[in-house]
Design a protein around this motif. Sequence first.
Motif, mmCIF file in Angstrom:
data_model
loop_
_atom_site.group_PDB
_atom_site.id
_atom_site.type_symbol
_atom_site.label_atom_id
_atom_site.label_comp_id
_atom_site.label_asym_id
_atom_site.label_seq_id
_atom_site.Cartn_x
_atom_site.Cartn_y
_atom_site.Cartn_z
ATOM 1 N N SER A 1 -8.951 -47.642 15.120
ATOM 2 C CA SER A 1 -8.840 -48.708 16.117
ATOM 3 C C SER A 1 -7.783 -48.367 17.158
ATOM 4 C CB SER A 1 -8.504 -50.034 15.433
ATOM 5 O OG SER A 1 -9.539 -50.381 14.533
ATOM 6 N N PRO B 1 -16.193 -56.141 17.303
ATOM 7 C CA PRO B 1 -15.358 -56.742 18.351
ATOM 8 C C PRO B 1 -15.180 -58.235 18.081
ATOM 9 C CG PRO B 1 -16.965 -55.264 19.323
ATOM 10 C CD PRO B 1 -17.331 -55.407 17.865
ATOM 11 N N LYS C 1 -7.638 -50.289 20.996
ATOM 12 C CA LYS C 1 -7.671 -51.716 20.664
ATOM 13 C C LYS C 1 -6.238 -52.215 20.509
ATOM 14 C CE LYS C 1 -12.097 -51.919 20.651
ATOM 15 N NZ LYS C 1 -12.770 -52.625 21.735
ATOM 16 N N ASP C 2 -6.051 -53.527 20.670
ATOM 17 C CA ASP C 2 -4.684 -54.030 20.555
ATOM 18 C C ASP C 2 -4.399 -54.806 19.274
ATOM 19 O OD1 ASP C 2 -5.797 -56.551 21.137
ATOM 20 O OD2 ASP C 2 -5.169 -56.481 23.222
ATOM 21 N N ASN D 1 -9.594 -57.719 23.291
ATOM 22 C CA ASN D 1 -9.580 -56.294 22.968
ATOM 23 C C ASN D 1 -9.251 -56.046 21.493
ATOM 24 O OD1 ASN D 1 -9.802 -53.543 23.589
ATOM 25 N ND2 ASN D 1 -7.605 -53.373 23.856
ATOM 26 N N GLY D 2 -9.707 -56.934 20.645
ATOM 27 C CA GLY D 2 -9.431 -56.779 19.227
ATOM 28 C C GLY D 2 -10.689 -56.550 18.415
ATOM 29 N N LEU D 3 -10.468 -56.242 17.151
ATOM 30 C CA LEU D 3 -11.571 -56.051 16.210
ATOM 31 C C LEU D 3 -11.417 -57.001 15.037
ATOM 32 C CD1 LEU D 3 -11.674 -52.148 16.136
ATOM 33 C CD2 LEU D 3 -13.357 -53.667 17.183
ATOM 34 N N ILE E 1 -6.205 -56.099 15.106
ATOM 35 C CA ILE E 1 -7.283 -56.318 14.137
ATOM 36 C C ILE E 1 -7.016 -57.683 13.524
ATOM 37 C CG2 ILE E 1 -8.324 -55.592 11.956
ATOM 38 C CD1 ILE E 1 -7.412 -52.735 12.599
ATOM 39 N N GLN F 1 -9.104 -45.963 19.674
ATOM 40 C CA GLN F 1 -10.024 -46.619 20.614
ATOM 41 C C GLN F 1 -9.283 -47.471 21.644
ATOM 42 O OE1 GLN F 1 -12.852 -48.921 18.406
ATOM 43 N NE2 GLN F 1 -13.384 -47.211 17.078
#
Length: 134
Positions: A85, A42, A90-91, A55-57, A93, A88
Amino acid sequence: PRSKDNRFLQKCFDISEIDNFKKYYNKTQVTEIDNGIVFLTPNKDIDGIPHISWNGLFLNNLCVNPNHRNKGIGSKLVSKSIKESRKQGKDHIILQVVKENKSAIKIYEKLGFRKYTEGKNTQGQDVIIYWYKL
């Protein structure tokens, strides 16, 4: 690291890098395929990386076994990471790559990552930060 073969990781990463990474270990998802591994953490937990949102990785430590490079493994790993991603919810990377690492840059740009900014990392190397909107 969780890889089945720590010797493989030691070929890719300097030991101090692996030790430094351990502080993120429990929050990190690992994507592995034969002869390759990548970690996604995260981004809110990574110091020094821009936070486009909470909300990113952060894609870090993309590693392909040196004996199996230039066979599309890196692209497969990153593509699989993008797919996982999205699932999941997520918005984005985000990642940081040393400017000299032309092979990795080629993968990221081919897969649609966009340049966010440039600068220096903590070791003083020139880096590019890329991001991918999911």
